[in-house]
Enzyme design. Sequence first.
Site, PDB file in Angstrom:
ATOM      1  N   HIS A 100       0.855  -1.193   0.000  1.00 56.97           N
ATOM      2  CA  HIS A 100       0.000   0.000   0.000  1.00 56.97           C
ATOM      3  C   HIS A 100       0.888   1.239   0.000  1.00 56.97           C
ATOM      4  O   HIS A 100       0.803   2.100   0.869  1.00 56.97           O
ATOM      5  CB  HIS A 100      -0.944  -0.017   1.200  1.00 56.97           C
ATOM      6  CG  HIS A 100      -2.068  -0.990   1.051  1.00 56.97           C
ATOM      7  ND1 HIS A 100      -3.186  -0.708   0.299  1.00 56.97           N
ATOM      8  CD2 HIS A 100      -2.240  -2.241   1.537  1.00 56.97           C
ATOM      9  CE1 HIS A 100      -4.018  -1.750   0.343  1.00 56.97           C
ATOM     10  NE2 HIS A 100      -3.456  -2.693   1.079  1.00 56.97           N
ATOM     11  N   HIS A 125       0.915  -8.340  -1.362  1.00 58.67           N
ATOM     12  CA  HIS A 125       0.136  -8.553  -2.598  1.00 58.67           C
ATOM     13  C   HIS A 125       0.710  -7.764  -3.777  1.00 58.67           C
ATOM     14  O   HIS A 125       0.186  -6.751  -4.207  1.00 58.67           O
ATOM     15  CB  HIS A 125      -1.354  -8.312  -2.414  1.00 58.67           C
ATOM     16  CG  HIS A 125      -1.767  -7.113  -1.623  1.00 58.67           C
ATOM     17  ND1 HIS A 125      -1.373  -5.835  -1.935  1.00 58.67           N
ATOM     18  CD2 HIS A 125      -2.594  -7.002  -0.554  1.00 58.67           C
ATOM     19  CE1 HIS A 125      -1.917  -4.988  -1.095  1.00 58.67           C
ATOM     20  NE2 HIS A 125      -2.660  -5.676  -0.241  1.00 58.67           N
ATOM     21  N   ASN A 156      -0.646  -5.149  -6.570  1.00 56.50           N
ATOM     22  CA  ASN A 156      -1.877  -4.530  -6.094  1.00 56.50           C
ATOM     23  C   ASN A 156      -1.541  -3.472  -5.053  1.00 56.50           C
ATOM     24  O   ASN A 156      -0.795  -3.724  -4.102  1.00 56.50           O
ATOM     25  CB  ASN A 156      -2.824  -5.570  -5.499  1.00 56.50           C
ATOM     26  CG  ASN A 156      -3.263  -6.610  -6.514  1.00 56.50           C
ATOM     27  OD1 ASN A 156      -3.076  -7.802  -6.323  1.00 56.50           O
ATOM     28  ND2 ASN A 156      -3.844  -6.162  -7.612  1.00 56.50           N
ATOM     29  N   ALA A 157      -2.097  -2.262  -5.206  1.00 57.92           N
ATOM     30  CA  ALA A 157      -1.856  -1.117  -4.316  1.00 57.92           C
ATOM     31  C   ALA A 157      -0.386  -0.719  -4.296  1.00 57.92           C
ATOM     32  O   ALA A 157       0.146  -0.250  -3.288  1.00 57.92           O
ATOM     33  CB  ALA A 157      -2.349  -1.401  -2.906  1.00 57.92           C
ATOM     34  N   ARG A 197      10.702   3.823 -17.353  1.00 57.66           N
ATOM     35  CA  ARG A 197      11.623   4.742 -16.673  1.00 57.66           C
ATOM     36  C   ARG A 197      11.275   4.927 -15.201  1.00 57.66           C
ATOM     37  O   ARG A 197      11.939   5.690 -14.499  1.00 57.66           O
ATOM     38  CB  ARG A 197      11.620   6.096 -17.384  1.00 57.66           C
ATOM     39  CG  ARG A 197      12.258   6.051 -18.768  1.00 57.66           C
ATOM     40  CD  ARG A 197      12.269   7.414 -19.417  1.00 57.66           C
ATOM     41  NE  ARG A 197      10.915   7.898 -19.707  1.00 57.66           N
ATOM     42  CZ  ARG A 197      10.627   9.139 -20.090  1.00 57.66           C
ATOM     43  NH1 ARG A 197      11.594  10.041 -20.183  1.00 57.66           N
ATOM     44  NH2 ARG A 197       9.386   9.482 -20.353  1.00 57.66           N
ATOM     45  N   ASP A 255      -6.157 -15.423  -7.338  1.00 57.58           N
ATOM     46  CA  ASP A 255      -7.565 -15.831  -7.348  1.00 57.58           C
ATOM     47  C   ASP A 255      -8.204 -15.653  -8.710  1.00 57.58           C
ATOM     48  O   ASP A 255      -9.417 -15.805  -8.864  1.00 57.58           O
ATOM     49  CB  ASP A 255      -8.358 -15.047  -6.302  1.00 57.58           C
ATOM     50  CG  ASP A 255      -8.331 -13.534  -6.534  1.00 57.58           C
ATOM     51  OD1 ASP A 255      -7.671 -13.081  -7.493  1.00 57.58           O
ATOM     52  OD2 ASP A 255      -8.970 -12.805  -5.747  1.00 57.58           O
ATOM     53  N   GLY A 256      -7.380 -15.302  -9.735  1.00 60.12           N
ATOM     54  CA  GLY A 256      -7.909 -15.091 -11.062  1.00 60.12           C
ATOM     55  C   GLY A 256      -8.522 -13.721 -11.265  1.00 60.12           C
ATOM     56  O   GLY A 256      -9.003 -13.421 -12.359  1.00 60.12           O
ATOM     57  N   ASP A 277      -5.679 -12.904   0.942  1.00 61.83           N
ATOM     58  CA  ASP A 277      -6.098 -11.517   1.176  1.00 61.83           C
ATOM     59  C   ASP A 277      -7.534 -11.474   1.693  1.00 61.83           C
ATOM     60  O   ASP A 277      -8.273 -10.522   1.441  1.00 61.83           O
ATOM     61  CB  ASP A 277      -5.959 -10.667  -0.085  1.00 61.83           C
ATOM     62  CG  ASP A 277      -5.910  -9.169   0.225  1.00 61.83           C
ATOM     63  OD1 ASP A 277      -5.200  -8.785   1.159  1.00 61.83           O
ATOM     64  OD2 ASP A 277      -6.601  -8.381  -0.461  1.00 61.83           O
ATOM     65  N   GLY A 315     -10.490  -6.963  -1.536  1.00 59.20           N
ATOM     66  CA  GLY A 315      -9.977  -8.121  -0.816  1.00 59.20           C
ATOM     67  C   GLY A 315     -10.340  -9.417  -1.500  1.00 59.20           C
ATOM     68  O   GLY A 315     -11.093  -9.449  -2.483  1.00 59.20           O
TER      69      GLY A 315
END
Length: 263
Positions: free
Chosen positions: A75, A96, A99-100, A107, A128-129, A154, A190
């Site tokens: 995050h 993760h 993600n985030a 560059r 999880d696809g 998650d 999530g």
Amino acid sequence: MALAGIHLEGPFINPAASGVHRRADLRPPVRGELTRLHDAARGALRVVTLAPELPGGLAAVEHLTGLGVTVSVGHSTADFAQAAAAFDAGARRVTHCFNALPPVRGREPGAVLAALLDDRVGIEVIADGRHLAAPVLDLVHRVAGPARVIAVSDGSDVAGLPDGPARRWEGTEVVLSAEGISTPDGGLAGGAHALDRAVATLCAAGVPLPDALAAASSAPAHHHGLHTKGRLEPGCDADVVVLTPALRVAATIAAGRYIHGGP
């Protein structure tokens, strides 16, 4: 089953990469608060996700590492240099991956590339696809290898509830469906699936079955320092998940006893 430990994901994360975390609750890490959280957990605090670019971020990495807590970059808006500095200061995970976190650009490689190129760092993936496309999972496996890829669910406090609207513990509105957990406007909120789904998703992405199984067993155990978990060897704990040929859970054994399925 015994609780292996706590992963504290927030509040020491960047509001610009907060996801579904409420921005009003987020703040930079402060040494005194970190110490109080560690002491209150009584040894159960194993992982803390934080954004190293926040004021006091690198000092927090060093302090938590000194307390025996694994720091995970997540995050975050950290660039390559900031993430690399966090790994040099002791951070050993990325939360993760992709993600985030900032996207990888030619560059502006960012924290993702810093993590993938550092052999010391465990790479979490939500397989999880939905959170990551199959080619991305394939790439992560090719770059990081089976010892570093860590499959995570998650899952949040609403995972497992019936499909439909729900509220997370702090009041955030979400919607559950067969696809996963979303915000009312369709954003990611999530994961909703267990790790058998992760193993199957990794295999569908081209990851060999032994490596996909390692991502849900030996790799996370190793990165958590759980030396009697994640392996079928003499002296290890008799915690076993039995999968069908379709990679769905058929039985679960904890401490040598069936707690689901079985003969």
